[in-house]
Write a protein that holds these residues in place. Structure first.
Motif, PDB file in Angstrom:
ATOM      1  N   ALA A  41      27.822  -5.938  24.579  1.00 30.22           N
ATOM      2  CA  ALA A  41      28.853  -5.914  23.536  1.00 30.22           C
ATOM      3  C   ALA A  41      29.122  -7.351  23.106  1.00 30.22           C
ATOM      4  O   ALA A  41      29.023  -8.277  23.914  1.00 30.22           O
ATOM      5  CB  ALA A  41      30.129  -5.256  24.048  1.00 30.22           C
ATOM      6  N   LEU A  91      29.327  -6.502  12.012  1.00 30.39           N
ATOM      7  CA  LEU A  91      30.197  -6.760  13.153  1.00 30.39           C
ATOM      8  C   LEU A  91      31.576  -7.152  12.641  1.00 30.39           C
ATOM      9  O   LEU A  91      31.699  -7.970  11.737  1.00 30.39           O
ATOM     10  CB  LEU A  91      29.621  -7.886  14.018  1.00 30.39           C
ATOM     11  CG  LEU A  91      28.217  -7.644  14.578  1.00 30.39           C
ATOM     12  CD1 LEU A  91      27.764  -8.845  15.395  1.00 30.39           C
ATOM     13  CD2 LEU A  91      28.144  -6.370  15.400  1.00 30.39           C
ATOM     14  N   LYS A  92      32.609  -6.564  13.223  1.00 31.96           N
ATOM     15  CA  LYS A  92      33.979  -6.880  12.821  1.00 31.96           C
ATOM     16  C   LYS A  92      34.460  -8.111  13.560  1.00 31.96           C
ATOM     17  O   LYS A  92      34.254  -8.251  14.769  1.00 31.96           O
ATOM     18  CB  LYS A  92      34.903  -5.695  13.113  1.00 31.96           C
ATOM     19  CG  LYS A  92      34.616  -4.488  12.247  1.00 31.96           C
ATOM     20  CD  LYS A  92      35.552  -3.357  12.568  1.00 31.96           C
ATOM     21  CE  LYS A  92      35.185  -2.141  11.738  1.00 31.96           C
ATOM     22  NZ  LYS A  92      35.962  -0.967  12.118  1.00 31.96           N
ATOM     23  N   LYS A 151      31.713  -9.943  20.473  1.00 31.87           N
ATOM     24  CA  LYS A 151      32.934 -10.090  19.682  1.00 31.87           C
ATOM     25  C   LYS A 151      32.880 -11.439  18.976  1.00 31.87           C
ATOM     26  O   LYS A 151      33.150 -12.475  19.578  1.00 31.87           O
ATOM     27  CB  LYS A 151      34.181  -9.993  20.567  1.00 31.87           C
ATOM     28  CG  LYS A 151      35.490 -10.111  19.781  1.00 31.87           C
ATOM     29  CD  LYS A 151      36.713  -9.821  20.630  1.00 31.87           C
ATOM     30  CE  LYS A 151      37.003 -10.967  21.554  1.00 31.87           C
ATOM     31  NZ  LYS A 151      38.336 -10.850  22.222  1.00 31.87           N
ATOM     32  N   VAL A 154      24.486   1.127  17.097  1.00 32.30           N
ATOM     33  CA  VAL A 154      25.577   0.198  16.821  1.00 32.30           C
ATOM     34  C   VAL A 154      26.671   1.009  16.146  1.00 32.30           C
ATOM     35  O   VAL A 154      26.467   1.533  15.040  1.00 32.30           O
ATOM     36  CB  VAL A 154      25.150  -0.965  15.900  1.00 32.30           C
ATOM     37  CG1 VAL A 154      26.304  -1.939  15.700  1.00 32.30           C
ATOM     38  CG2 VAL A 154      23.929  -1.685  16.444  1.00 32.30           C
ATOM     39  N   GLY A 155      27.815   1.133  16.805  1.00 34.49           N
ATOM     40  CA  GLY A 155      28.880   1.950  16.221  1.00 34.49           C
ATOM     41  C   GLY A 155      28.400   3.372  15.999  1.00 34.49           C
ATOM     42  O   GLY A 155      27.850   4.001  16.903  1.00 34.49           O
ATOM     43  N   TRP A 184      35.380  -6.009  19.597  1.00 42.19           N
ATOM     44  CA  TRP A 184      34.167  -5.771  20.377  1.00 42.19           C
ATOM     45  C   TRP A 184      33.314  -4.705  19.695  1.00 42.19           C
ATOM     46  O   TRP A 184      33.825  -3.681  19.245  1.00 42.19           O
ATOM     47  CB  TRP A 184      34.508  -5.299  21.785  1.00 42.19           C
ATOM     48  CG  TRP A 184      35.045  -6.370  22.667  1.00 42.19           C
ATOM     49  CD1 TRP A 184      36.349  -6.538  23.047  1.00 42.19           C
ATOM     50  CD2 TRP A 184      34.308  -7.421  23.280  1.00 42.19           C
ATOM     51  NE1 TRP A 184      36.455  -7.642  23.867  1.00 42.19           N
ATOM     52  CE2 TRP A 184      35.215  -8.203  24.028  1.00 42.19           C
ATOM     53  CE3 TRP A 184      32.958  -7.796  23.258  1.00 42.19           C
ATOM     54  CZ2 TRP A 184      34.831  -9.317  24.757  1.00 42.19           C
ATOM     55  CZ3 TRP A 184      32.573  -8.903  23.993  1.00 42.19           C
ATOM     56  CH2 TRP A 184      33.491  -9.656  24.724  1.00 42.19           C
ATOM     57  N   THR A 185      32.016  -4.956  19.631  1.00 43.56           N
ATOM     58  CA  THR A 185      31.045  -3.978  19.130  1.00 43.56           C
ATOM     59  C   THR A 185      29.994  -3.776  20.206  1.00 43.56           C
ATOM     60  O   THR A 185      29.369  -4.738  20.663  1.00 43.56           O
ATOM     61  CB  THR A 185      30.357  -4.471  17.842  1.00 43.56           C
ATOM     62  OG1 THR A 185      31.343  -4.681  16.833  1.00 43.56           O
ATOM     63  CG2 THR A 185      29.337  -3.454  17.347  1.00 43.56           C
ATOM     64  N   LYS A 186      29.809  -2.518  20.617  1.00 41.70           N
ATOM     65  CA  LYS A 186      28.775  -2.197  21.601  1.00 41.70           C
ATOM     66  C   LYS A 186      27.441  -2.015  20.894  1.00 41.70           C
ATOM     67  O   LYS A 186      27.371  -1.374  19.836  1.00 41.70           O
ATOM     68  CB  LYS A 186      29.142  -0.937  22.381  1.00 41.70           C
ATOM     69  CG  LYS A 186      30.324  -1.150  23.303  1.00 41.70           C
ATOM     70  CD  LYS A 186      30.552   0.044  24.199  1.00 41.70           C
ATOM     71  CE  LYS A 186      31.698  -0.253  25.152  1.00 41.70           C
ATOM     72  NZ  LYS A 186      31.786   0.738  26.220  1.00 41.70           N
ATOM     73  N   ILE A 187      26.396  -2.561  21.507  1.00 45.41           N
ATOM     74  CA  ILE A 187      25.045  -2.501  20.945  1.00 45.41           C
ATOM     75  C   ILE A 187      24.110  -1.978  22.028  1.00 45.41           C
ATOM     76  O   ILE A 187      24.187  -2.412  23.176  1.00 45.41           O
ATOM     77  CB  ILE A 187      24.594  -3.894  20.459  1.00 45.41           C
ATOM     78  CG1 ILE A 187      25.536  -4.397  19.358  1.00 45.41           C
ATOM     79  CG2 ILE A 187      23.140  -3.864  19.979  1.00 45.41           C
ATOM     80  CD1 ILE A 187      25.410  -5.868  19.049  1.00 45.41           C
TER      81      ILE A 187
END
Length: 196
Positions: free
Chosen positions: A82, A138-139, A84, A159-160, A143-146
């Protein structure tokens, strides 16, 4: 009786070892076997790695920003992590590398996510596009999980809400390491796990 207990323990240990990840970095310590934190002052605390780009180092490294390398031999694997980024960040890049260069790459930028393969026969190690996903961004400060699953000639990326499979023969090559890098701003990385 002792033989049966020893046999059961051996089978249980083997089963657990078979399910064990190839790599799991919990980012609790500055040093981790196989991890190389480069091109910046990486901090490791509270289960994540954090770095802010140093513009002088960026120029010194020919416009390449901070990066986390993991030296790991694999061919097929599922990589989870993840990230950020902050609002100043311009790109986050995941790359699977072979002994002789890049194999597969995701580039997250302001125009979305680009998916690249690196055929070994290409001159000057040029990449080819497997797809561009404009909606995948990506925001900042979130946090963005990949997840990247590499199996044979296929790469399945999650992704999302997006899960999509890309295919190219070069993806099936043996890999020697993987990396997460970025340019500009500050980026946090956590939950780095590589499964078989």
């Amino acid at each position: 009786m002792k033989f049966k207990a020893a046999l059961f323990a051996l089978i249980a240990t083997s089963a657990l070892a078979a399910d064990a990840p190839l790599l799991k970095d919990e980012f609790l310590l500055p040093k981790f076997e196989g991890r190389r934190a480069m091109r910046g002052d990486w901090k490791f605390a509270e289960g994540s790695a954090t770095c802010t780009q140093d513009d002088a180092l960026y120029k010194k490294n020919k416009d390449h920003g901070p990066i986390l390398f993991y030296d790991l031999a694999y061919t097929d694997a599922a990589i989870h992590f993840a990230v950020k980024p902050d609002a100043a960040n311009k790109t986050v890049v995941f790359t699977a590398n072979g002994e002789k260069g890049h194999v597969f790459r995701l580039v997250f930028g302001q125009t979305g996510m680009g998916v690249r393969a690196f055929p070994p026969e290409e001159k000057d190690h040029k990449s080819i596009s497997l797809g561009n996903e404009a909606a995948v961004k990506l925001k900042a400060d979130a946090w963005t999980k990949i997840r990247v699953e590499l199996r044979g000639s296929k790469a399945t990326v999650t992704v999302g809400d997006l899960t999509k499979t890309y295919e190219h023969a070069s993806i099936a090559r043996a890999k020697a390491n993987l990396s997460v890098g970025f340019s500009y701003g500050t980026v946090n990385v956590t939950e780095m796990v590589v499964d078989k």
